[in-house]
Design a protein around this motif. Structure first.
Motif, PDB file in Angstrom:
ATOM      1  N   LEU A 183       0.502  -1.096  -0.176  1.00  0.00           N
ATOM      2  CA  LEU A 183      -0.217  -0.312  -0.136  1.00  0.00           C
ATOM      3  C   LEU A 183       0.878   1.052   0.186  1.00  0.00           C
ATOM      4  O   LEU A 183       0.365   1.590  -0.762  1.00  0.00           O
ATOM      5  CB  LEU A 183      -0.866  -0.291   1.507  1.00  0.00           C
ATOM      6  CG  LEU A 183      -1.875   0.991   1.541  1.00  0.00           C
ATOM      7  CD1 LEU A 183      -2.707   0.029  -0.172  1.00  0.00           C
ATOM      8  CD2 LEU A 183      -3.213  -0.117   2.417  1.00  0.00           C
TER       9      LEU A 183
ATOM     10  N   ILE B 220       2.170   2.167  -3.414  1.00  0.00           N
ATOM     11  CA  ILE B 220       0.966   2.938  -4.584  1.00  0.00           C
ATOM     12  C   ILE B 220       1.069   3.673  -5.790  1.00  0.00           C
ATOM     13  O   ILE B 220       0.560   3.498  -6.505  1.00  0.00           O
ATOM     14  CB  ILE B 220      -0.179   2.813  -3.491  1.00  0.00           C
ATOM     15  CG1 ILE B 220      -1.288   2.744  -4.529  1.00  0.00           C
ATOM     16  CG2 ILE B 220      -0.477   3.985  -3.091  1.00  0.00           C
ATOM     17  CD1 ILE B 220      -3.017   1.878  -3.882  1.00  0.00           C
ATOM     18  N   ASN B 221       1.966   4.175  -5.508  1.00  0.00           N
ATOM     19  CA  ASN B 221       2.196   5.612  -6.421  1.00  0.00           C
ATOM     20  C   ASN B 221       3.833   5.360  -6.825  1.00  0.00           C
ATOM     21  O   ASN B 221       4.334   6.007  -8.117  1.00  0.00           O
ATOM     22  CB  ASN B 221       2.418   6.601  -5.954  1.00  0.00           C
ATOM     23  CG  ASN B 221       1.176   7.442  -5.913  1.00  0.00           C
ATOM     24  OD1 ASN B 221       0.367   6.779  -6.188  1.00  0.00           O
ATOM     25  ND2 ASN B 221      -0.081   7.609  -4.900  1.00  0.00           N
TER      26      ASN B 221
ATOM     27  N   MET C 239      -6.777  -3.410   1.289  1.00  0.00           N
ATOM     28  CA  MET C 239      -7.254  -3.588   2.068  1.00  0.00           C
ATOM     29  C   MET C 239      -8.228  -4.720   1.985  1.00  0.00           C
ATOM     30  O   MET C 239      -8.612  -4.261   3.409  1.00  0.00           O
ATOM     31  CB  MET C 239      -8.816  -2.429   1.341  1.00  0.00           C
ATOM     32  CG  MET C 239      -8.723  -0.802   2.018  1.00  0.00           C
ATOM     33  SD  MET C 239      -6.659   0.002   2.696  1.00  0.00           S
ATOM     34  CE  MET C 239      -7.306  -0.110   4.449  1.00  0.00           C
TER      35      MET C 239
ATOM     36  N   MET D 213      -5.968  -6.750   3.989  1.00  0.00           N
ATOM     37  CA  MET D 213      -5.543  -6.322   5.550  1.00  0.00           C
ATOM     38  C   MET D 213      -7.054  -5.988   6.640  1.00  0.00           C
ATOM     39  O   MET D 213      -7.059  -6.780   7.812  1.00  0.00           O
ATOM     40  CB  MET D 213      -5.776  -4.941   5.261  1.00  0.00           C
ATOM     41  CG  MET D 213      -3.997  -4.225   5.515  1.00  0.00           C
ATOM     42  SD  MET D 213      -4.034  -2.344   5.367  1.00  0.00           S
ATOM     43  CE  MET D 213      -2.293  -2.271   5.318  1.00  0.00           C
TER      44      MET D 213
ATOM     45  N   SER E 260       3.592   2.503   6.559  1.00  0.00           N
ATOM     46  CA  SER E 260       2.775   3.250   6.581  1.00  0.00           C
ATOM     47  C   SER E 260       3.111   5.040   7.378  1.00  0.00           C
ATOM     48  O   SER E 260       2.595   5.782   5.460  1.00  0.00           O
ATOM     49  CB  SER E 260       2.003   3.351   6.961  1.00  0.00           C
ATOM     50  OG  SER E 260       0.891   1.632   6.880  1.00  0.00           O
TER      51      SER E 260
ATOM     52  N   ALA F 283       5.190   6.680   3.766  1.00  0.00           N
ATOM     53  CA  ALA F 283       4.257   6.579   2.585  1.00  0.00           C
ATOM     54  C   ALA F 283       3.791   7.901   2.458  1.00  0.00           C
ATOM     55  O   ALA F 283       3.486   8.738   1.411  1.00  0.00           O
ATOM     56  CB  ALA F 283       4.263   5.043   2.349  1.00  0.00           C
TER      57      ALA F 283
ATOM     58  N   ILE G 116      -3.000  11.129  -4.823  1.00  0.00           N
ATOM     59  CA  ILE G 116      -2.437  11.532  -3.644  1.00  0.00           C
ATOM     60  C   ILE G 116      -2.959  11.146  -2.234  1.00  0.00           C
ATOM     61  O   ILE G 116      -2.599  10.605  -0.752  1.00  0.00           O
ATOM     62  CB  ILE G 116      -1.129  12.551  -3.522  1.00  0.00           C
ATOM     63  CG1 ILE G 116      -1.696  13.874  -3.906  1.00  0.00           C
ATOM     64  CG2 ILE G 116      -0.345  12.182  -4.705  1.00  0.00           C
ATOM     65  CD1 ILE G 116      -0.675  14.904  -4.006  1.00  0.00           C
TER      66      ILE G 116
ATOM     67  N   ALA H  49      -4.362   8.020  -1.555  1.00  0.00           N
ATOM     68  CA  ALA H  49      -3.053   7.039  -1.376  1.00  0.00           C
ATOM     69  C   ALA H  49      -3.450   7.347   0.263  1.00  0.00           C
ATOM     70  O   ALA H  49      -2.493   6.666   1.135  1.00  0.00           O
ATOM     71  CB  ALA H  49      -1.620   7.583  -1.714  1.00  0.00           C
TER      72      ALA H  49
ATOM     73  N   LEU I 260      -5.591   5.518   2.412  1.00  0.00           N
ATOM     74  CA  LEU I 260      -5.605   4.061   1.675  1.00  0.00           C
ATOM     75  C   LEU I 260      -4.518   3.889   3.218  1.00  0.00           C
ATOM     76  O   LEU I 260      -4.630   2.798   4.020  1.00  0.00           O
ATOM     77  CB  LEU I 260      -4.795   3.360   0.736  1.00  0.00           C
ATOM     78  CG  LEU I 260      -5.772   3.562  -0.071  1.00  0.00           C
ATOM     79  CD1 LEU I 260      -5.310   3.006  -1.523  1.00  0.00           C
ATOM     80  CD2 LEU I 260      -6.963   1.752   0.201  1.00  0.00           C
ATOM     81  N   ASN I 261      -2.818   5.282   3.246  1.00  0.00           N
ATOM     82  CA  ASN I 261      -2.153   4.246   3.993  1.00  0.00           C
ATOM     83  C   ASN I 261      -2.097   4.266   5.502  1.00  0.00           C
ATOM     84  O   ASN I 261      -2.218   3.846   6.434  1.00  0.00           O
ATOM     85  CB  ASN I 261      -0.882   5.499   3.770  1.00  0.00           C
ATOM     86  CG  ASN I 261       0.013   4.493   2.750  1.00  0.00           C
ATOM     87  OD1 ASN I 261       0.669   3.438   2.838  1.00  0.00           O
ATOM     88  ND2 ASN I 261      -0.336   4.798   1.433  1.00  0.00           N
TER      89      ASN I 261
ATOM     90  N   ARG J 220      -5.405   4.426   6.972  1.00  0.00           N
ATOM     91  CA  ARG J 220      -6.131   2.905   6.906  1.00  0.00           C
ATOM     92  C   ARG J 220      -4.496   2.091   7.465  1.00  0.00           C
ATOM     93  O   ARG J 220      -5.679   1.111   8.889  1.00  0.00           O
ATOM     94  CB  ARG J 220      -7.289   2.453   5.823  1.00  0.00           C
ATOM     95  CG  ARG J 220      -8.201   2.969   5.875  1.00  0.00           C
ATOM     96  CD  ARG J 220      -9.469   2.630   6.622  1.00  0.00           C
ATOM     97  NE  ARG J 220     -10.008   1.839   7.027  1.00  0.00           N
ATOM     98  CZ  ARG J 220     -10.414   1.054   6.371  1.00  0.00           C
ATOM     99  NH1 ARG J 220     -11.551   1.726   5.156  1.00  0.00           N
ATOM    100  NH2 ARG J 220     -11.257   0.194   7.407  1.00  0.00           N
ATOM    101  N   ALA J 221      -4.331   1.899   6.640  1.00  0.00           N
ATOM    102  CA  ALA J 221      -3.347   0.602   7.324  1.00  0.00           C
ATOM    103  C   ALA J 221      -2.678   0.712   8.467  1.00  0.00           C
ATOM    104  O   ALA J 221      -2.734  -0.114   9.208  1.00  0.00           O
ATOM    105  CB  ALA J 221      -2.282   0.961   6.075  1.00  0.00           C
TER     106      ALA J 221
END
Lengths: 329, 276
Positions: free
Chosen positions: A26, A29-30, A293, A296, B7, B10, B249, B252, B255-256, B258-259
């Motif tokens: 994750l 991701i970019n 996700m 996870m 995370s 990131a 972004i 992204a 999502l991070n 959430r991680a």
């Protein structure tokens, strides 16, 4: 009983590893050219359980039940672990950047006769400043799918992490300040669908674009890796070759069997034949956010379930420790 | 737990990418501005060996399991694409068609008013003003006070205010009241990515005090560059592109985060093992 405790604990540990692997996917991701890792879960090696001093037991085929011997109950797996993180080399989406130093690599290289997966990579290397004029040493060469490059202050084509991009003779590609080039290529660098390095000049009279091959660097160092999962992942977007897999340069005969490409068709992404490079585009990470996700969340729930098992076993143990044997309890 | 660090790294990178996008968007109307493109790269990967010794068969990958460390912002690359033309009809506005840069300079003086150094800068911003400079006379200067130079790298100076200015595509500057036509210098920079950006739309030309630009750069007119009077080059920032990047972004980042939340919950679950 206590065996179950360890089984659940191993489950929690394995899920934690899996979560780390998912979090890393994750996080990238970019990252251009990133290939996601899939955590592979595997049961601990089996044990054969037997009951001591008992002649009555399960009849396991192939193993005779002998009188006076421990009776065999059956097989038992006592846990789970994450054995490996399997990279998924599927092609990522490509996006347009219009930057002359961005290159997307697309391939549908077919598996070899033995059914081994084959993938195409750019070769890059970290080279000492003094050795830049020579081809890179084999042990310095790394493989990447990240075609997001720039030009460093010495005029060499480099990746974001500082690896030199190599040509087909494993030499660092210099497009500025190169004494053998005579002129500086810079933004006028063109890379054809076949990975040929060329310079665009505009004819002063006809105003037509002319493509001339770079005298020192004919083609990009594209390498076909058989069984790419055997590559060692080094991080920083590169893979290292180690062991018994085959790495070969792209076969020119294979590349040229397609119809010749007419000049000036660089604007549309095309996959011609078995591979193609597209300048001004870059390959995105192949991480699927929805899938990651979901995984996870299932990891979280499985982790929770394992914790419940541990607490339950702990509760049972508590009973055994505190209630069994108590008089007038 | 490593996943928290993964995370976080990131998210830090994504935040920097957001800063970059914000800067691009804020310069959407800056003349001659070149946008920067953020690009991420992967951090190191470590190989852990915590497997049973028997785990040496039926593997597809080398021994050990890999634990990555996340991602960071690897570089922000200059997008040198030409901006769109903006017609102004101001005679001292010049647009460069093709790859090339104006060289502008500013004297740096010490307390005794003696020139000790000279700032040489490259710019694509062709919005010049004609005004009086105490030392020299009438000069063409940028909004930051740097004076435009000719094809030899010397300041373009007129003794008198000039009228009816005309700039031809080959860079010849002529006007009424001017002794002789001069040629505006436009320089070819091989690798503008490597020049230091010093703000105010300027790049440090990295010339030593007193050294002419010819020592390091070649004239861009040889490569088919032409000038156009009465027009300016808009910023090459495209609103739609930046907005889609912004969405990208932001997602992204979400999502991070959430991680991180999930990793935190997992740690909470581990903590509750003995809290019954």
């Amino acid at each position: 009983m206590i065996r179950g405790l360890y089984t659940s604990a191993s489950g929690m540990l394995a899920l934690q590893n899996r979560q780390e692997s998912l979090a890393n996917n994750l996080a990238n991701i970019n990252t251009p050219g990133f290939k996601q890792d899939v955590g592979v879960m595997r049961a601990f090696p089996e044990q054969l359980l037997s009951r001591m001093n008992d002649k009555e037991g399960l009849d396991v085929p192939g193993i005779p039940t002998m009188p006076g011997q421990p009776a065999i109950i059956g097989r038992l797996n006592t846990g789970v672990y994450m054995s490996e993180a399997l990279p998924n080399f599927a092609q990522g989406d490509i996006e347009e950047t219009r930057n002359p130093y961005d290159l997307a690599l697309m391939d549908n290289i077919q598996p070899d006769q033995n059914g081994n997966e084959r993938r195409l990579f750019y070769s890059v290397a970290r080279i000492e400043q003094a050795n830049l004029a020579q081809p890179a040493q084999q042990e310095d060469i790394r493989y990447t799918r990240n075609g997001n490059w720039s030009v460093n202050s010495d005029g060499y084509l480099v990746t974001a992490e500082g690896y030199y991009v190599l040509d087909s003779s494993n030499q660092a590609i210099r497009i500025n300040h190169d004494p053998t080039l005579g002129t500086n290529v810079g933004q006028n660098l063109k890379i054809s669908e076949r990975g040929e390095l060329m310079q665009v000049t505009i004819d002063p009279i006809t105003k037509a674009e002319q493509y001339t091959a770079l005298p020192t660097h004919a083609r990009l160092g594209l390498a076909v890796v058989t069984d790419p999962q055997k590559l060692v992942r080094e991080g920083t977007n590169v893979f290292r070759f180690e062991g018994d897999i085959a790495v070969e340069g792209i076969d020119l005969a294979e590349a040229n069997d397609q119809a010749a490409i007419t000049a000036g068709t660089y604007n549309t992404p095309t996959v011609v034949g078995r591979f193609g490079t597209q300048q001004g585009w870059r390959e995105r990470s192949n991480v699927d956010p929805a899938q990651t996700m979901t995984s996870m969340m299932s990891v979280l729930r499985a982790y929770e379930a394992n914790q419940r098992v541990i607490t339950t076993i702990d509760g049972t143990l508590e009973k055994a420790a505190n209630e069994i044997g108590r008089v007038n309890g | 737990m490593q996943s928290l660090n993964i995370s976080t790294s990131a998210m830090r990178g994504i935040q920097q990418a957001l800063d970059n996008t914000a800067n691009n968007l804020s310069n959407i109307d800056t003349i001659g501005y070149k946008r920067r493109v953020a690009s991420f790269s992967e951090l190191l990967t470590d190989s852990m060996n915590e497997q049973p010794a028997t785990d040496n068969q039926n593997r597809n990958t080398p021994m050990g399991i890999r634990i990555g460390s996340g991602a960071h912002l690897g570089m922000t690359k200059l997008d040198l694409g030409q901006g769109s033309l903006k017609q102004t009809d101001v005679p001292t506005d010049v647009l460069i068609e093709g790859d090339g840069y104006f060289l502008v300079t500013r004297k740096i003086k010490d307390a005794n008013n003696i020139t000790v150094d000279e700032e040489s800068r490259f710019t694509r911003n062709g919005s010049f003003k004609l005004s009086y400079d105490d030392d020299k006379g009438y000069v063409l200067h940028t909004s930051s006070g740097h004076i435009l130079t000719d094809e030899n790298g010397a300041n373009i100076v007129f003794p008198e205010p000039v009228k009816n200015i005309s700039i031809s595509p080959d860079g010849t500057f002529s006007a009424d009241g001017m002794p002789a036509p001069v040629k505006i210098g436009v320089w070819d920079v091989e690798n503008p990515d490597q020049l230091k950006q010093v703000g105010e739309n300027l790049f440090d030309a990295e010339l030593a005090f007193g050294a002419g630009p010819q020592s390091k750069y070649t004239s861009a007119y040889d490569n088919g560059v032409t000038l156009r009077q009465g027009a300016l080059e808009s910023s090459n920032v495209s609103m739609t592109e930046e907005m889609s990047q912004l969405v990208n972004i932001q997602r992204a980042y979400q999502l991070n985060s959430r991680a991180i939340g999930i990793s935190d919950q997992m740690m909470g679950i581990a903590n509750q093992l003995r809290s019954r």
